[in-house]
Design a protein around this motif. Structure first.
Motif, PDB file in Angstrom:
ATOM      1  N   SER A 131       5.558   8.590 -10.613  1.00 12.75           N
ATOM      2  CA  SER A 131       4.708   7.398 -10.582  1.00 12.75           C
ATOM      3  C   SER A 131       4.465   6.828 -11.975  1.00 12.75           C
ATOM      4  CB  SER A 131       3.362   7.728  -9.921  1.00 12.75           C
ATOM      5  OG  SER A 131       2.742   8.822 -10.586  1.00 12.75           O
TER       6      SER A 131
ATOM      7  N   TRP B 166       3.396  12.707 -11.366  1.00 13.98           N
ATOM      8  CA  TRP B 166       3.467  12.421  -9.930  1.00 13.98           C
ATOM      9  C   TRP B 166       2.042  12.390  -9.386  1.00 13.98           C
ATOM     10  CZ3 TRP B 166       6.799  15.605 -12.502  1.00 13.98           C
ATOM     11  CH2 TRP B 166       8.159  15.298 -12.420  1.00 13.98           C
ATOM     12  N   ASP B 167       1.734  11.370  -8.615  1.00 15.11           N
ATOM     13  CA  ASP B 167       0.368  11.154  -8.132  1.00 15.11           C
ATOM     14  C   ASP B 167       0.145  11.838  -6.791  1.00 15.11           C
ATOM     15  OD1 ASP B 167      -2.191  10.165  -8.240  1.00 15.11           O
ATOM     16  OD2 ASP B 167      -1.704   8.261  -7.278  1.00 15.11           O
TER      17      ASP B 167
ATOM     18  N   THR C  25      -3.058  14.853 -10.084  1.00 11.55           N
ATOM     19  CA  THR C  25      -1.867  14.325 -10.736  1.00 11.55           C
ATOM     20  C   THR C  25      -1.120  15.462 -11.412  1.00 11.55           C
ATOM     21  OG1 THR C  25      -2.972  12.200 -11.150  1.00 11.55           O
ATOM     22  CG2 THR C  25      -0.988  12.680 -12.431  1.00 11.55           C
TER      23      THR C  25
END
Length: 464
Positions: free
Chosen positions: A249, A267-268, A293
């Motif tokens: 992300s 990465w969320d 996260t």
């Protein structure tokens, strides 16, 4: 501010206060590293005998709650956005040869070679400090708790962090609308458990996680007309398997100078799949989904042109932007400043030098070391650089703790001296010659004594 701190410190010493206060001054006024307690009685700052020194540590009392409040009200280092960044870590006071000292645990100690770690009996202390931004060896200690045999480390750490955050809010260090307090921790902490317990506070948590972990992606959207129970978890993301990594992300690249380019990939909304084990064994009801996260930090090289393995971090915040990701990994790297503080306490201030038998006396000595270090932090801009001929000049305001301590004696005459003048007295007769001690001290075992109300085997039984 320095005189105000010294006056507040003296008010927290409720028994044998004069002896304890002068002991802290002797630590600051010693000409070199502290090698033993009794040598501190030879300094000009300590006007009492060695009996008063040991009497203060063994029989004195410190109002610890009041001292914590005094430390929380002092000016704290802040980051450019006004944020307070805290770090939590454990440092052991090793007491391998103290069989008569109670409440010792097996402390993990790293060796010089790979796979050379040891477990040595000692007193582990959990510290919480405020971090500064940039290359520095300064920290602002705010709290310390000794982990005892009956302590659950995660529960004690959560309670400690909660108390520190509440004191900072009560002291006016944080107001509504300010950036959340950032707490960084190393891989030894269950960062997701801490995030769950502290979710009601204005804090964000960032911690390092093992490179062999497996996290879960968010549950996919439910398609119309689908039957059955909706899934709670999405696909797996194995940190050691790049084939399982989806499109990140956020991605950032920063030039660090000494370490080359630092690539941060995030990465969320990733979460671990929890089970009724360890800290979640006593959790009633359905286990929560704690999203955060995931961050992968990779630098080009370490000093010496060595390849640097990636560092995996997990943050309790979601919806992060590029500046958020950079702030998180930069804050985590500043956590290592706490290691410099531990080294300064042990090698220069003599934190672990005394051979104290009572664990409570060790607690008092630890708080005196924190008080001494805080005085040095407030005196950073007031002392002169008394450097040795072979030392390089330090820029103004950038003296190390050891060099500030070197010039603290010249500053002492201009600050508050609340300790009273000692009264003349005679030493006690002691044990008569030729009569041995017929009351040997009690010997204690080493290790944990905590027991859970129920175990994993109990849960696996019918009706568990």
């Amino acid at each position: 501010m320095l005189s105000q701190l010294r006056t507040g410190l003296y008010s927290c010493l409720t028994a044998r206060g004069d002896a304890l206060f002068e002991l802290a001054d002797a630590v600051l006024g010693a000409s070199g590293p502290v090698r033993s307690l009794v040598e501190l009685t030879l300094t000009a700052e300590h006007r009492r005998g060695h009996g008063a020194l040991y009497g203060g540590l063994n029989l004195g009392r410190i109002d610890v709650d009041r001292l914590r409040t005094v430390l929380a009200a002092l000016p704290l280092p802040r980051w450019p956005d006004g944020r307070i960044v805290l770090a939590v870590d454990v440092s052991p006071w090793l007491r391998s040869d103290a069989a008569c000292s109670a409440e010792r645990l097996f402390c993990h100690v790293y060796g010089r070679a790979r796979s050379a770690a040891q477990f040595i009996p000692g007193w582990p202390y959990s510290f919480v400090v405020a971090l500064e931004m940039g290359a520095t060896s300064w920290t602002a200690p705010l709290d310390v708790v000794r982990l005892g045999p009956a302590c659950d480390a995660i529960a004690v750490t959560a309670a400690q962090l909660r108390a520190v955050a509440e004191r900072l809010i009560g002291a006016g260090q944080w107001h509504e609308g300010d950036p959340d307090i950032l707490i960084v921790a190393d891989a030894g902490y269950d960062i997701t458990r801490l995030a769950y317990v502290l979710a009601d506070l204005p804090v964000e948590l960032v911690g390092r996680i093992r490179s062999d972990r497996v996290l879960r992606l968010p549950a996919p959207a439910r398609l119309p007309g689908t039957n059955g129970r909706p899934p709670k978890h999405g696909g797996e993301l194995a940190l050691a398997d790049p084939a399982t990594w989806p499109e990140p992300s956020v991605s950032t690249v920063t030039d660090t100078g000494n370490y080359g380019k630092a690539e941060a990939t995030a990465w969320d909304r990733l979460h671990p799949r929890l089970t009724h084990r360890a800290a979640w064994l006593d959790h009633d009801g359905e286990l929560p989904i704690i999203e955060g996260t995931l961050i992968r930090l990779k630098v080009e090289h370490l000093p010496g042109n060595r390849d640097a393995p990636p560092v995996w971090l997990w943050s309790s915040a979601t919806g992060a932007t590029g500046p958020d990701v950079d702030r998180w990994w930069q804050s985590f790297l500043r956590r290592f400043d706490l290691e410099h503080t531990f080294r300064f306490w042990k090698q220069t201030l003599g934190w672990t030098r005394p051979k104290l038998r009572d664990a409570h006396a060790a607690d008092r000595w630890t708080w005196l070391i924190i008080a001494a270090h805080t005085q040095l932090r407030l005196a950073r801009g007031l002392t002169q650089d008394l450097r040795r001929p072979w030392e390089k000049p330090a820029p103004p305001g950038q003296l190390t703790p050891a060099r500030v301590r070197r010039g603290f004696g010249n500053l002492r005459a201009a600050i508050a001296q609340p300790a009273r003048v000692p009264k003349p007295s005679r030493p006690g007769p002691g044990r008569p010659p030729g009569i041995p001690n017929r009351r040997p001290a009690t010997r204690y075992d080493v290790g944990k004594t905590i027991k859970r109300g129920r175990t994993l085997a109990d849960l696996q039984q019918p009706g568990g």
